[in-house]
Design a protein around this motif. Structure first.
Motif, PDB file in Angstrom:
ATOM      1  N   ILE A 166       9.813  14.079  50.347  1.00  0.00           N
ATOM      2  CA  ILE A 166       9.586  14.203  48.904  1.00  0.00           C
ATOM      3  C   ILE A 166      10.583  15.198  48.308  1.00  0.00           C
ATOM      4  CG2 ILE A 166       7.936  15.085  47.200  1.00  0.00           C
ATOM      5  CD1 ILE A 166       5.712  13.921  48.984  1.00  0.00           C
ATOM      6  N   ASN A 167      11.178  14.811  47.183  1.00  0.00           N
ATOM      7  CA  ASN A 167      12.147  15.659  46.462  1.00  0.00           C
ATOM      8  C   ASN A 167      13.431  15.930  47.256  1.00  0.00           C
ATOM      9  OD1 ASN A 167      10.546  15.826  44.174  1.00  0.00           O
ATOM     10  ND2 ASN A 167       9.587  17.743  44.798  1.00  0.00           N
ATOM     11  N   TRP A 188      14.760   9.987  47.614  1.00  0.00           N
ATOM     12  CA  TRP A 188      13.326   9.848  47.347  1.00  0.00           C
ATOM     13  C   TRP A 188      13.170   9.420  45.888  1.00  0.00           C
ATOM     14  CZ3 TRP A 188       9.907  12.511  44.046  1.00  0.00           C
ATOM     15  CH2 TRP A 188       8.541  12.219  44.255  1.00  0.00           C
ATOM     16  N   GLY A 223      10.065   8.324  44.267  1.00  0.00           N
ATOM     17  CA  GLY A 223       8.713   8.216  43.741  1.00  0.00           C
ATOM     18  C   GLY A 223       7.741   8.155  44.892  1.00  0.00           C
ATOM     19  N   GLN A 224       6.458   8.041  44.575  1.00  0.00           N
ATOM     20  CA  GLN A 224       5.458   8.052  45.642  1.00  0.00           C
ATOM     21  C   GLN A 224       5.639   6.854  46.563  1.00  0.00           C
ATOM     22  OE1 GLN A 224       1.286   9.552  45.674  1.00  0.00           O
ATOM     23  NE2 GLN A 224       0.879   7.448  45.109  1.00  0.00           N
ATOM     24  N   GLY A 225       5.995   7.137  47.826  1.00  0.00           N
ATOM     25  CA  GLY A 225       6.123   6.073  48.818  1.00  0.00           C
ATOM     26  C   GLY A 225       7.331   5.178  48.639  1.00  0.00           C
ATOM     27  N   VAL A 252      14.898  15.002  42.092  1.00  0.00           N
ATOM     28  CA  VAL A 252      13.633  14.975  41.347  1.00  0.00           C
ATOM     29  C   VAL A 252      13.527  13.675  40.564  1.00  0.00           C
ATOM     30  CG1 VAL A 252      13.164  17.440  41.018  1.00  0.00           C
ATOM     31  CG2 VAL A 252      14.703  16.261  39.442  1.00  0.00           C
ATOM     32  N   ARG A 253      12.298  13.215  40.388  1.00  0.00           N
ATOM     33  CA  ARG A 253      12.007  12.223  39.359  1.00  0.00           C
ATOM     34  C   ARG A 253      11.435  13.030  38.210  1.00  0.00           C
ATOM     35  NH1 ARG A 253      11.787   6.753  40.144  1.00  0.00           N
ATOM     36  NH2 ARG A 253      11.919   6.909  37.899  1.00  0.00           N
ATOM     37  N   THR A 254      12.034  12.932  37.062  1.00  0.00           N
ATOM     38  CA  THR A 254      11.571  13.723  35.929  1.00  0.00           C
ATOM     39  C   THR A 254      11.923  13.024  34.624  1.00  0.00           C
ATOM     40  OG1 THR A 254      11.606  15.950  34.961  1.00  0.00           O
ATOM     41  CG2 THR A 254      13.696  15.089  35.767  1.00  0.00           C
ATOM     42  N   MET A 256      12.696   8.048  31.806  1.00  0.00           N
ATOM     43  CA  MET A 256      12.354   8.275  33.214  1.00  0.00           C
ATOM     44  C   MET A 256      13.648   8.362  33.993  1.00  0.00           C
ATOM     45  SD  MET A 256       9.532   5.377  33.752  1.00  0.00           S
ATOM     46  CE  MET A 256       7.919   5.417  33.004  1.00  0.00           C
TER      47      MET A 256
END
Lengths: 181, 89
Positions: free
Chosen positions: A59-60, A72, A74-76, A135-137, A143
């Motif tokens: 993650i990140n 990475w 996002g989730q999964g 990061v996703r931000t 997005m």
């Protein structure tokens, strides 16, 4: 059949340099999102290592090997940038071709993090956000995926349909940072 | 307001979308009264309350956020998939 003219997401908009920061467009040969099926994380990781020499990113974080980068996403989910994803991965994960779906730009220069500080609610300074971090931000209400790919280089991705808005907002922030000197 | 995403860490509120109260879904055979309660009847506590938030601008995770409606403190967060609200991942 008609000959269609292929255009890049930021066609005619880039490159741009303002002050000591340069914005250019990156064009990965392929981009594929990789979402491991339930319980297949380890098997997918091994397959990814075999096929592309990459670990599935934490993650990140992102991982790099030669021309391939796994971010990475996002989730999964991770995004493989560079080579087309090996078909063997499809056994363990859902693969989706994203090649034409995202605008990919590179913001480079000493003030790159200062530019993004005006647009994204995340601390992207080098002491906190090191090479390989991602990061996703939100970036100016879009997005975004932001990854540090060099000491003073950040890769920014948004949906392709928002490429013009992305370049506009980045140029405005670049001009603001440059004006403050 | 800052919310700690179990994946991404502490993030600004603007990255999130709030859905509403975090409620366990009634069973398949639940009666009309139970569904009426689930859909329409809400407590409005002046204290800690659990809500579902979506990390829309971030990792895309659904998060159960425990929030104090008086102090606006975010007390705790966890992934909704682990909050036993029904459904399976």
């Amino acid at each position: 059949m008609d000959d269609l003219i292929a255009m890049t997401p930021c066609d005619g908009l880039l490159p741009v340099t303002i002050g000591d920061v340069t914005l250019t467009e990156d064009l990965p040969v392929a981009m594929t999102s990789i979402a491991p099926y339930a319980g297949q994380d380890e098997a997918l990781n091994a397959a990814l290592k075999d096929a592309h020499g990459l670990d599935f990113p934490a993650i990140n974080r992102s991982t790099v090997k030669a021309d391939a980068r796994a971010i990475w996403f996002g989730q999964g989910i991770a995004l493989l940038q560079g080579p087309a994803a090996a078909i063997e991965l499809a056994k363990f994960a859902a693969l989706t071709d994203q090649s034409d779906g995202w605008a990919v730009v590179r913001l480079e220069g000493k003030g790159a993090a200062d530019v993004l500080a005006r647009l994204a609610p995340v601390d992207l300074r080098r002491q906190n956000f090191k090479q390989g971090h991602t990061v996703r931000t939100e970036l100016a209400h879009m997005m975004a995926s932001i990854t540090r790919i060099g000491p003073d280089a950040l890769q920014i991705m948004v949906f392709r349909s928002m490429a013009r808005t992305l370049v506009h907002d980045l140029k405005t922030a670049m001009a603001g940072v440059a004006a403050r000197g | 307001m800052r919310i700690t995403c179990p994946n991404c860490g502490e993030r600004d509120r603007r990255e999130f979308y709030v859905k509403g109260a975090a409620l366990a879904r009634p069973d398949v055979g639940a009666g009309l009264d139970e569904w009426h309660d689930h859909l329409h009847l809400r407590d409005n506590p002046a204290s800690e309350t659990k809500e579902l938030w979506y990390h829309e601008m971030g990792c895309g995770a659904w998060i159960e956020v425990c929030r104090n409606t008086v102090s606006h403190e975010v007390v705790s967060t966890r992934l909704a998939s682990g909050a036993e609200l029904g459904g399976k991942r």
